[in-house]
Design a protein around this motif. Sequence first.
Motif, short mmCIF file in Angstrom:
data_model
loop_
_atom_site.label_atom_id
_atom_site.label_comp_id
_atom_site.label_asym_id
_atom_site.label_seq_id
_atom_site.Cartn_x
_atom_site.Cartn_y
_atom_site.Cartn_z
N ALA A 172 24.22 -48.07 -16.02
CA ALA A 172 23.74 -49.45 -15.91
C ALA A 172 24.74 -50.42 -16.53
O ALA A 172 25.03 -51.48 -15.97
CB ALA A 172 22.39 -49.57 -16.61
N ILE A 173 25.31 -50.04 -17.66
CA ILE A 173 26.24 -50.95 -18.34
C ILE A 173 27.52 -51.12 -17.54
O ILE A 173 28.07 -52.22 -17.42
CB ILE A 173 26.53 -50.43 -19.76
CG1 ILE A 173 25.25 -50.52 -20.60
CG2 ILE A 173 27.64 -51.23 -20.41
CD1 ILE A 173 25.28 -49.72 -21.87
N VAL A 174 27.98 -50.04 -16.94
CA VAL A 174 29.18 -50.15 -16.11
C VAL A 174 28.93 -51.12 -14.96
O VAL A 174 29.81 -51.89 -14.57
CB VAL A 174 29.62 -48.75 -15.61
CG1 VAL A 174 30.66 -48.87 -14.51
CG2 VAL A 174 30.17 -47.93 -16.78
N LEU A 175 27.69 -51.15 -14.46
CA LEU A 175 27.38 -52.12 -13.39
C LEU A 175 27.55 -53.56 -13.88
O LEU A 175 28.04 -54.40 -13.14
CB LEU A 175 25.93 -51.93 -12.91
CG LEU A 175 25.70 -50.69 -12.05
CD1 LEU A 175 24.24 -50.61 -11.63
CD2 LEU A 175 26.59 -50.70 -10.82
N ILE A 176 27.18 -53.83 -15.12
CA ILE A 176 27.39 -55.19 -15.65
C ILE A 176 28.87 -55.53 -15.64
O ILE A 176 29.27 -56.60 -15.22
CB ILE A 176 26.92 -55.33 -17.12
CG1 ILE A 176 25.43 -55.07 -17.25
CG2 ILE A 176 27.24 -56.73 -17.65
CD1 ILE A 176 24.91 -55.32 -18.66
N PHE A 177 29.68 -54.58 -16.09
CA PHE A 177 31.12 -54.83 -16.15
C PHE A 177 31.69 -55.12 -14.76
O PHE A 177 32.47 -56.03 -14.57
CB PHE A 177 31.85 -53.63 -16.73
CG PHE A 177 31.81 -53.63 -18.23
CD1 PHE A 177 32.14 -54.75 -18.95
CD2 PHE A 177 31.43 -52.49 -18.92
CE1 PHE A 177 32.11 -54.75 -20.32
CE2 PHE A 177 31.38 -52.48 -20.29
CZ PHE A 177 31.72 -53.62 -21.00
N LEU A 178 31.26 -54.32 -13.80
CA LEU A 178 31.77 -54.52 -12.44
C LEU A 178 31.42 -55.92 -11.96
O LEU A 178 32.19 -56.57 -11.26
CB LEU A 178 31.20 -53.45 -11.50
CG LEU A 178 31.69 -52.03 -11.81
CD1 LEU A 178 31.10 -51.04 -10.82
CD2 LEU A 178 33.21 -51.96 -11.81
N ASN A 179 30.25 -56.40 -12.39
CA ASN A 179 29.86 -57.74 -12.01
C ASN A 179 30.76 -58.78 -12.67
O ASN A 179 31.23 -59.73 -12.02
CB ASN A 179 28.41 -58.00 -12.40
CG ASN A 179 28.03 -59.44 -12.18
OD1 ASN A 179 27.95 -60.21 -13.12
ND2 ASN A 179 27.82 -59.81 -10.95
N VAL A 180 31.05 -58.58 -13.96
CA VAL A 180 31.86 -59.56 -14.70
C VAL A 180 33.25 -59.68 -14.07
O VAL A 180 33.78 -60.77 -13.90
CB VAL A 180 31.98 -59.15 -16.18
CG1 VAL A 180 33.00 -60.03 -16.90
CG2 VAL A 180 30.64 -59.26 -16.85
N ILE A 181 33.83 -58.53 -13.69
CA ILE A 181 35.17 -58.64 -13.12
C ILE A 181 35.13 -58.91 -11.61
O ILE A 181 36.15 -58.89 -10.94
CB ILE A 181 36.05 -57.39 -13.44
CG1 ILE A 181 35.35 -56.12 -12.98
CG2 ILE A 181 36.40 -57.33 -14.90
CD1 ILE A 181 36.19 -54.88 -13.20
N GLY A 182 33.92 -59.14 -11.11
CA GLY A 182 33.80 -59.63 -9.75
C GLY A 182 33.85 -58.57 -8.68
O GLY A 182 34.00 -58.88 -7.49
N VAL A 183 33.74 -57.29 -9.06
CA VAL A 183 33.77 -56.24 -8.04
C VAL A 183 32.47 -56.23 -7.24
O VAL A 183 32.47 -56.01 -6.03
CB VAL A 183 33.99 -54.84 -8.69
CG1 VAL A 183 33.94 -53.75 -7.66
CG2 VAL A 183 35.33 -54.85 -9.41
#
Length: 449
Positions: A436-447
């Motif tokens: 779940a946390i990795v999903l947040i990161f992917l969102n932040v970097i716009g993936v």
Amino acid sequence: MDSSKRSHWSSRWAFILVTVGSAVGLGNIWKFPFMTGTNGGSAFVLVYLACVVGIGVPLLMAEAMLGRRGQGDPVDAMRSLAREAGASRLWLAIGYIGIVGALLILSFYSVVAGWILEYTVRAVGGFRGMDKAMLGEVFAGLLADPLRLVAWHTVFMALSAGVVLGGVTAGIERANKIMMPGLFAILLVLLGYGAVAADLPAAFRFLFHFEPKAIDAQVVLAAMGHAFFTLSLGMGAIMTYGSYLGREISIARTSLVVATADTLVALLAGLAIFSFVFAQGLEPAAGPGLILQTLPLAFSTMPFGDVVGLLFFVLVVFAAWTSSISLIEPATAYLVEHFSLGRRAAVLLVSLLVWLLGVAVALSFNDWSGFKVFGLGLFDLLDTLTSKIMMPLAGLLIALFTARVMQRAHVESEIGLGGRAFGLWYGVLRYVSPVAIVLIFLNVIGVIG
Ligand code: PFF
């Protein structure tokens, strides 16, 4: 370090109170309502609740557990835990990210708390006779006035530092024992008022009427980031507070109580706030100005609005104050325990650093508003950096360290959960939280998103 020399909370309830004090803050009463208002109401609430249960609570337990087992400030605790697990010193990063992150959060948190102090003083005179345009001017005028912002920020930092100077039990515990019951009492009064004199059913529909269509990736990720912020996760606060917790106390059960109380306060405050907003026919999606512009407009016209308005702002001050204390304590504990600095010197040093950065934040609303990094002013930059990067990163590392690096038997003996419940919690930390946390990161970097 020798745990017998460290301070300890006087009881399990004291730990619950101070940790609820840390968790319940501007996040619940300022951020949650405006994020709910701008993210589709009930859709956001539902996902936020799912994130609290699925990610927040397991991590809250893990972080408090690391603190108690590590018996030290966040860095020293991680040092002894890494040593015990035979793991790399790189895991100390959890401690450093927490300490630095807490100071960054406090630098803008204190400026917002300063706004609240200004509105508390204004509420003494009442908001009667002020219309929408006037209230808009008041808020814009405050943001445009560097001296005023810095003055209130200074007052708030002094209040917070003053409590931490008193120490763990005589300062932090005592302040929470006074302010938290006060906060709950005021909240109940406001809610009762909302039920009798405002539009509680409309607020209820707005928060809980399930609309699956309104849930999109942005809503999911905003809600997940907020779950971290509201539960004070990953910033060393929970770890430090956990390190002052006696051995005989069940971390799992106390963490559940803390998370439930934090969530209840957010929902009850949301119900009260939106009942005022809807009763006056105002706009729920007003953004960060919701409690500073929209709400005073409601107070200016409703019966007993002066008293209700003052009570409301006192509530927000209490909430912010008990949280800011927990943001000062991790760095203080680090300086005291690691560098043998006296508590007074440590608190003053930490507060001075935060104060200086906070001055820059205050100026970013006016004189320095041209200064932007990645298109963000300093205020938004610090908020994004902490909520969307540092907190999830620390959370990810805590989940991995607890469920993949520490010996399972050590974790099991420390957490106070048996059988299936332990298996469930451990499994969530091993698989669900990291993904779940990795999903947040992917969102932040716009993936994605
Ligand atoms: N949980 C606090 C709030 O909701 O306002 C903010 C906070 C406090 C975040 C302490 C992080 C922390 F370590």
